[in-house]
Write a protein that holds these residues in place. Structure first.
Motif, PDB file in Angstrom:
ATOM      1  N   UNK A  35      -2.181  27.636  61.104  1.00  0.00           N
ATOM      2  CA  UNK A  35      -2.423  26.244  61.483  1.00  0.00           C
ATOM      3  C   UNK A  35      -1.089  25.617  61.874  1.00  0.00           C
ATOM      4  N   UNK A  36      -1.032  25.088  63.071  1.00  0.00           N
ATOM      5  CA  UNK A  36       0.188  24.435  63.538  1.00  0.00           C
ATOM      6  C   UNK A  36      -0.050  22.938  63.706  1.00  0.00           C
ATOM      7  N   UNK A  37       1.052  22.199  63.805  1.00  0.00           N
ATOM      8  CA  UNK A  37       0.972  20.753  64.015  1.00  0.00           C
ATOM      9  C   UNK A  37       2.125  20.333  64.901  1.00  0.00           C
ATOM     10  N   UNK A  38       1.927  19.248  65.630  1.00  0.00           N
ATOM     11  CA  UNK A  38       3.037  18.655  66.373  1.00  0.00           C
ATOM     12  C   UNK A  38       3.975  17.982  65.376  1.00  0.00           C
ATOM     13  N   UNK A  39       5.266  18.225  65.527  1.00  0.00           N
ATOM     14  CA  UNK A  39       6.246  17.642  64.615  1.00  0.00           C
ATOM     15  C   UNK A  39       7.437  17.110  65.400  1.00  0.00           C
ATOM     16  N   UNK A  40       8.174  16.228  64.749  1.00  0.00           N
ATOM     17  CA  UNK A  40       9.381  15.675  65.351  1.00  0.00           C
ATOM     18  C   UNK A  40      10.290  15.165  64.244  1.00  0.00           C
ATOM     19  N   UNK A  41      11.504  14.816  64.605  1.00  0.00           N
ATOM     20  CA  UNK A  41      12.390  14.135  63.663  1.00  0.00           C
ATOM     21  C   UNK A  41      11.821  12.746  63.402  1.00  0.00           C
ATOM     22  N   UNK A  61      -2.906   7.877  65.193  1.00  0.00           N
ATOM     23  CA  UNK A  61      -3.188   9.072  65.984  1.00  0.00           C
ATOM     24  C   UNK A  61      -2.685   8.878  67.407  1.00  0.00           C
ATOM     25  N   UNK A  62      -2.055   9.914  67.935  1.00  0.00           N
ATOM     26  CA  UNK A  62      -1.485   9.881  69.281  1.00  0.00           C
ATOM     27  C   UNK A  62      -2.328  10.772  70.189  1.00  0.00           C
ATOM     28  N   UNK A  63      -2.623  10.293  71.391  1.00  0.00           N
ATOM     29  CA  UNK A  63      -3.330  11.119  72.364  1.00  0.00           C
ATOM     30  C   UNK A  63      -2.379  12.179  72.919  1.00  0.00           C
ATOM     31  N   UNK A  64      -2.922  13.357  73.175  1.00  0.00           N
ATOM     32  CA  UNK A  64      -2.099  14.448  73.685  1.00  0.00           C
ATOM     33  C   UNK A  64      -1.432  14.077  75.005  1.00  0.00           C
ATOM     34  N   UNK A  65      -2.156  13.366  75.870  1.00  0.00           N
ATOM     35  CA  UNK A  65      -1.582  12.960  77.145  1.00  0.00           C
ATOM     36  C   UNK A  65      -0.387  12.029  76.957  1.00  0.00           C
ATOM     37  N   UNK A 106      -6.672  15.734  71.141  1.00  0.00           N
ATOM     38  CA  UNK A 106      -7.306  16.678  70.211  1.00  0.00           C
ATOM     39  C   UNK A 106      -6.258  17.476  69.444  1.00  0.00           C
ATOM     40  N   UNK A 107      -6.609  17.956  68.241  1.00  0.00           N
ATOM     41  CA  UNK A 107      -5.641  18.702  67.436  1.00  0.00           C
ATOM     42  C   UNK A 107      -5.398  20.097  68.009  1.00  0.00           C
ATOM     43  N   UNK A 108      -4.291  20.677  67.633  1.00  0.00           N
ATOM     44  CA  UNK A 108      -3.973  22.042  68.065  1.00  0.00           C
ATOM     45  C   UNK A 108      -4.989  23.029  67.489  1.00  0.00           C
ATOM     46  N   UNK A 109      -5.435  24.001  68.272  1.00  0.00           N
ATOM     47  CA  UNK A 109      -6.354  25.009  67.736  1.00  0.00           C
ATOM     48  C   UNK A 109      -5.629  25.969  66.798  1.00  0.00           C
ATOM     49  N   UNK A 110      -6.367  26.569  65.893  1.00  0.00           N
ATOM     50  CA  UNK A 110      -5.817  27.586  64.999  1.00  0.00           C
ATOM     51  C   UNK A 110      -5.549  28.855  65.816  1.00  0.00           C
ATOM     52  N   UNK A 111      -4.445  29.530  65.527  1.00  0.00           N
ATOM     53  CA  UNK A 111      -4.097  30.775  66.214  1.00  0.00           C
ATOM     54  C   UNK A 111      -4.382  31.956  65.287  1.00  0.00           C
ATOM     55  N   UNK A 112      -5.194  32.881  65.746  1.00  0.00           N
ATOM     56  CA  UNK A 112      -5.497  34.082  64.963  1.00  0.00           C
ATOM     57  C   UNK A 112      -4.386  35.116  65.140  1.00  0.00           C
ATOM     58  N   UNK A 113      -4.057  35.790  64.055  1.00  0.00           N
ATOM     59  CA  UNK A 113      -3.129  36.919  64.098  1.00  0.00           C
ATOM     60  C   UNK A 113      -3.920  38.207  63.903  1.00  0.00           C
ATOM     61  N   UNK A 114      -3.524  39.240  64.654  1.00  0.00           N
ATOM     62  CA  UNK A 114      -4.206  40.526  64.562  1.00  0.00           C
ATOM     63  C   UNK A 114      -3.181  41.643  64.353  1.00  0.00           C
ATOM     64  N   UNK A 115      -3.656  42.726  63.747  1.00  0.00           N
ATOM     65  CA  UNK A 115      -2.888  43.965  63.688  1.00  0.00           C
ATOM     66  C   UNK A 115      -3.400  44.855  64.813  1.00  0.00           C
ATOM     67  N   UNK A 116      -2.493  45.334  65.659  1.00  0.00           N
ATOM     68  CA  UNK A 116      -2.883  46.117  66.824  1.00  0.00           C
ATOM     69  C   UNK A 116      -2.246  47.501  66.779  1.00  0.00           C
ATOM     70  N   UNK A 117      -2.982  48.498  67.236  1.00  0.00           N
ATOM     71  CA  UNK A 117      -2.435  49.842  67.426  1.00  0.00           C
ATOM     72  C   UNK A 117      -3.173  50.487  68.584  1.00  0.00           C
ATOM     73  N   UNK A 118      -2.566  51.502  69.171  1.00  0.00           N
ATOM     74  CA  UNK A 118      -3.213  52.190  70.280  1.00  0.00           C
ATOM     75  C   UNK A 118      -4.410  52.967  69.766  1.00  0.00           C
ATOM     76  N   UNK A 119      -5.481  52.954  70.551  1.00  0.00           N
ATOM     77  CA  UNK A 119      -6.733  53.547  70.102  1.00  0.00           C
ATOM     78  C   UNK A 119      -6.627  54.983  69.684  1.00  0.00           C
TER      79      UNK A 119
END
Length: 308
Positions: A163-169, A178-182, A259-272
């Protein structure tokens, strides 16, 4: 014919040189040369074209390379299938992103060492695109990256979410409402770029929202990105939970954006074609200890169980 001879030929062909193969096998270049010479004497044929400056396989050498690859994979599979986890001896090359290295990688290393004490780990911390490319050329066995690289040559399994969020100093952006993305896009944005899986995901998402910020600085390093955000250079998307201590300390402020940032999925990958019992077990261990919420987690929780 011995496995040591086959390993020498395979790694020379894979890495492009005798010195590189010697380094991979943790032996001397002369020892590698001797093993190849023994193979050539055994089959009475040249496996490498010695008229070239680089280590180039002959036609028969190419055939032997393919055979060596299959035999070495079968050997490893047999050892893993019939051996106990504690006696499995192999090198496993794991690629991870900076965020994984900063959070739960120590826990994964600890679990692997606990269940496979004779397995030698070779970690590689890099951006997602480089890790993907290294996996495709067999420089890595498994990589843990954001789920942004669909490729039929690779298999993947979801291991966690970020889960990420927009951040600043504090003070750079008004954070009481709440701030609009635009509207946020009018500020200078610090982004991770297309070499980063997260950067690719959020760049595509902002385009879907019709947002194309004009004032952008690409920062590929997560630590540098965090530092520049703390300095007040701009606004950025950062992992929300693991950086909460910086928010609590007043060094960063979270911007609630719609709108809020979407959740980013992490995967483990290997060659088939490279799936093995050891690789599958390590992926299961990664699923068990994956936790992006806290920095540098050195100990696995007691409830975590081995993969076998």
């Amino acid at each position: 014919m011995t496995f040591k001879q086959l390993e020498a030929l395979y790694w020379i062909g894979q890495l492009g040189g005798f010195a590189q193969a010697a380094n991979q096998l943790h032996t001397s270049q002369s020892a590698v040369s001797k093993r190849v010479h023994e193979l050539e004497l055994l089959f009475d044929t040249e496996l490498f074209d010695r008229s070239q400056r680089s280590a180039r396989l002959t036609e028969k050498g190419e055939e032997m390379f393919v055979l060596a690859k299959k035999l070495l994979e079968q050997r490893d599979a047999a050892v893993e299938q019939f051996g106990k986890p504690g006696v499995v001896e192999r090198r496993i090359r794991i690629g991870v992103t900076e965020l994984t290295a900063m959070t739960w990688l120590p826990r994964l290393v600890g679990l692997i060492q606990q269940h496979y004490p004779k397995v030698i780990l070779e970690p590689d911390v890099d951006d997602s695109l480089q890790l993907r490319d290294k996996l495709l050329v067999d420089a890595l066995d498994v990589v843990i990256v954001p789920d942004t690289f669909a490729d039929s040559r690779m298999q993947s399994k979801v291991i966690g979410k970020v889960k990420s969020a927009w951040m600043c100093k504090p003070g750079v952006v008004q954070t009481t409402g709440t701030v609009r993305l635009h509207d946020l896009a009018r500020h200078r944005m610090l982004v991770q770029g297309n070499n980063s899986g997260t950067g690719r995901a959020y760049d595509a998402w902002m385009k879907d929202q019709g947002v194309q910020p004009s004032n952008v600085i690409v920062v590929s390093n997560l630590v540098a990105l965090t530092g520049l955000t703390v300095s007040g250079l701009g606004v950025s998307y950062l992992p929300r939970e693991c950086l909460s201590p910086l928010v609590a300390a007043g060094m960063l402020s979270v911007i609630e954006v719609t709108p809020p940032l979407p959740v980013v999925r992490y995967v483990a990958m290997h060659k088939g074609e490279h799936r093995s019992a050891l690789t599958s077990s390590i992926v299961m261990l990664a699923q068990a200890c994956c936790d992006f919420t806290r920095m540098f987690q050195a100990q696995a929780d007691e409830e975590e169980t081995p993969a076998r």
